[in-house]
Enzyme design. Sequence first.
Site, PDB file in Angstrom:
ATOM      1  N   HIS A 137       0.874  -1.160  -0.035  1.00  0.00           N
ATOM      2  CA  HIS A 137       0.041   0.247  -0.141  1.00  0.00           C
ATOM      3  C   HIS A 137       0.845   1.208   0.026  1.00  0.00           C
ATOM      4  O   HIS A 137       2.026   1.229   0.408  1.00  0.00           O
ATOM      5  CB  HIS A 137      -0.889  -0.176   1.255  1.00  0.00           C
ATOM      6  CG  HIS A 137      -2.082   1.116   1.431  1.00  0.00           C
ATOM      7  ND1 HIS A 137      -1.690   2.429   1.784  1.00  0.00           N
ATOM      8  CD2 HIS A 137      -3.358   0.995   1.268  1.00  0.00           C
ATOM      9  CE1 HIS A 137      -2.637   2.928   1.859  1.00  0.00           C
ATOM     10  NE2 HIS A 137      -3.739   2.191   1.473  1.00  0.00           N
ATOM     11  N   ASP A 163       3.378  -4.360   8.350  1.00  0.00           N
ATOM     12  CA  ASP A 163       2.097  -3.645   8.216  1.00  0.00           C
ATOM     13  C   ASP A 163       0.743  -4.657   8.484  1.00  0.00           C
ATOM     14  O   ASP A 163       0.708  -5.158   7.683  1.00  0.00           O
ATOM     15  CB  ASP A 163       2.272  -3.130   6.825  1.00  0.00           C
ATOM     16  CG  ASP A 163       0.864  -2.317   6.485  1.00  0.00           C
ATOM     17  OD1 ASP A 163      -0.073  -2.213   7.575  1.00  0.00           O
ATOM     18  OD2 ASP A 163       0.783  -1.768   5.377  1.00  0.00           O
ATOM     19  N   GLN A 207      -4.299  -5.255   7.177  1.00  0.00           N
ATOM     20  CA  GLN A 207      -5.259  -5.969   6.814  1.00  0.00           C
ATOM     21  C   GLN A 207      -5.297  -7.253   7.624  1.00  0.00           C
ATOM     22  O   GLN A 207      -5.784  -8.312   7.228  1.00  0.00           O
ATOM     23  CB  GLN A 207      -5.280  -6.076   5.258  1.00  0.00           C
ATOM     24  CG  GLN A 207      -5.309  -4.983   4.512  1.00  0.00           C
ATOM     25  CD  GLN A 207      -6.822  -4.261   4.532  1.00  0.00           C
ATOM     26  OE1 GLN A 207      -7.599  -5.078   4.865  1.00  0.00           O
ATOM     27  NE2 GLN A 207      -6.789  -3.066   3.959  1.00  0.00           N
ATOM     28  N   LYS A 263     -10.159   0.234  10.644  1.00  0.00           N
ATOM     29  CA  LYS A 263     -10.534  -1.110   9.799  1.00  0.00           C
ATOM     30  C   LYS A 263     -11.022  -2.420  10.907  1.00  0.00           C
ATOM     31  O   LYS A 263     -11.059  -3.448  10.246  1.00  0.00           O
ATOM     32  CB  LYS A 263      -9.133  -1.362   9.011  1.00  0.00           C
ATOM     33  CG  LYS A 263      -9.009  -0.499   7.871  1.00  0.00           C
ATOM     34  CD  LYS A 263      -7.750  -0.893   7.309  1.00  0.00           C
ATOM     35  CE  LYS A 263      -6.827   0.020   6.159  1.00  0.00           C
ATOM     36  NZ  LYS A 263      -7.697   0.617   5.229  1.00  0.00           N
ATOM     37  N   CYS A 311      -4.851   2.705  -3.832  1.00  0.00           N
ATOM     38  CA  CYS A 311      -3.397   3.074  -3.027  1.00  0.00           C
ATOM     39  C   CYS A 311      -2.373   2.055  -3.263  1.00  0.00           C
ATOM     40  O   CYS A 311      -1.659   1.947  -2.198  1.00  0.00           O
ATOM     41  CB  CYS A 311      -3.758   3.263  -1.395  1.00  0.00           C
ATOM     42  SG  CYS A 311      -4.872   4.839  -1.320  1.00  0.00           S
TER      43      CYS A 311
HETATM   44  C1  LIG Z   1      -1.940  -2.650   3.775  1.00  0.00           C
HETATM   45  C2  LIG Z   1      -2.505  -1.338   4.248  1.00  0.00           C
HETATM   46  N1  LIG Z   1      -1.516  -0.620   4.835  1.00  0.00           N
HETATM   47  C3  LIG Z   1      -1.818   0.474   5.070  1.00  0.00           C
HETATM   48  C4  LIG Z   1      -2.937   1.229   4.901  1.00  0.00           C
HETATM   49  C5  LIG Z   1      -3.150   2.666   5.486  1.00  0.00           C
HETATM   50  O1  LIG Z   1      -4.215   2.527   6.382  1.00  0.00           O
HETATM   51  P1  LIG Z   1      -4.359   4.075   6.941  1.00  0.00           P
HETATM   52  O2  LIG Z   1      -5.033   4.647   5.737  1.00  0.00           O
HETATM   53  O3  LIG Z   1      -5.625   3.770   7.997  1.00  0.00           O
HETATM   54  O4  LIG Z   1      -3.269   4.634   7.495  1.00  0.00           O
HETATM   55  C6  LIG Z   1      -4.009   0.516   4.473  1.00  0.00           C
HETATM   56  C7  LIG Z   1      -5.227   0.984   4.061  1.00  0.00           C
HETATM   57  O5  LIG Z   1      -6.090   0.661   3.498  1.00  0.00           O
HETATM   58  C8  LIG Z   1      -3.592  -0.823   3.995  1.00  0.00           C
HETATM   59  O6  LIG Z   1      -4.739  -1.590   3.452  1.00  0.00           O
END
Ligand SMILES: Cc1ncc(COP(=O)(O)O)c(C=O)c1O
Length: 430
Positions: free
Chosen positions: A144, A221, A224, A247, A387
């Site tokens: 992401h 990270d 998810q 989430k 993203c």
């Molecule tokens: C794998 C992953 N990393 C990071 C993020 C970023 O999350 P946030 O926008 O809540 O900071 C997301 C959001 O969709 C994500 O799916």
Amino acid sequence: MTNDERWAVAAGRAGAFNAKGAPLDVRRIRADFPILAQSVNGKRVVFLDSAASSQKPIQVLQAMDEVYRCAYANVHRGVYAFSEAATARYDEARAKVARFIGAPSAEQIVFTRNATEALNLLAYSYGRHFLRPGDEILITELEHHANFVPWQVLAQERGLTLKFIPITPEGQLDLQRLDERLTPRTKLVSFAHVSNVLGTITDPRPIIQRAHAIGAKVIVDGSQSAPHMPVNVGAMDCDFLVFSGHKMLGPTGIGVLYGKRELLEAMPPFLTGGDMISAVGFDGPRWNEVPLKFEAGTPAFVEAIGLGAAVDYLDALGMEAVRAHEREITAYALERISEVPGAKIVGPTDPEIRGGVVTFTLDRVHPHDLASLLDRDGVAIRAGHHCAQPLHIRLGLSATARASFYVYNELHEVDALIEAIYKAKAALKR
Ligand SMILES: Cc1ncc(COP(=O)(O)O)c(C=O)c1O
């Protein structure tokens, strides 16, 4: 009823209904989510976009409402009852999050705004302090932007080299290429436990072990994964884990950075100001202990308390049961979507290695057109690059459609999705 009793009821309600190990009682779960009773365009809403942000149960809404109504005052500052009550609940939320991910202590949980801020904190604080020109950061092709851009910026600014673990044609990380990507110069490895596009679940342990063997630190990270499956930082032995509250049934504006204590202690602060210092004189400041060193200014403590209630809710369901439910619904969605003429699943087709995210393309139908037409039937899915533009470049796609699932989704909602896809195809004469 006293305020504390009301609080206990709000915080503990979810515990009443799920025996550990039992399958999720989705009917009852849905009753906790007022928004799911809404209609969209005259149709009962079918919400299939939880990978972007989940809906919130009344237990979370009530926990936050309760603080505002009964125990609201700034934390860490007052010596009066409201402030002490709010501070106690904030601390309790931190302890709940620590237990949820198996962290050895609550002090290793830093509250941030979201996963993105947690990753930026690491890039600014760890990256700018510990990395030197010529050092290498290893990420993956499926990240992401939140786990991509901070490292690109840091690499450009500090003369570092950014490398990537490639993906296989099936959409898994190509771990055969890991050893050639890891070099004595690799100082940091950062990767998504579960891809928000491909759904791929990566076993973090072999990557972490191999990175540690050459002395690199590892960030996972968990944006998810933490909301959807058991995650234990002790078992993984990661150095850092990040995820977002919104989430995982919690409110927006609250995220989590877990770190190994010695690393958090060695890192300089990210933002500076009130609360993150132990003392300030005219000659300079002295930093507070972790985690407060990283929490400058008034924190989002009501949101943290909401996240604590979300953790209670998920704990009561049991994360094994959450994962089992999503595995079942994902398997069904993979099967049904691949039967649609012209549909192509993007990412692994084995639900054992796929989180609750089913991404696909439909021949001669733009994902945005599809998502708009589905909305007419009350079906909410995501369309675009999610993203993850570098991943889409690698896949040779400009956009994809994504349906994602959570504890409140039922199998018949997959049927509603399929029916709406056929209607969209007919409307577009495809
Ligand atoms: C794998 C992953 N990393 C990071 C993020 C970023 O999350 P946030 O926008 O809540 O900071 C997301 C959001 O969709 C994500 O799916």
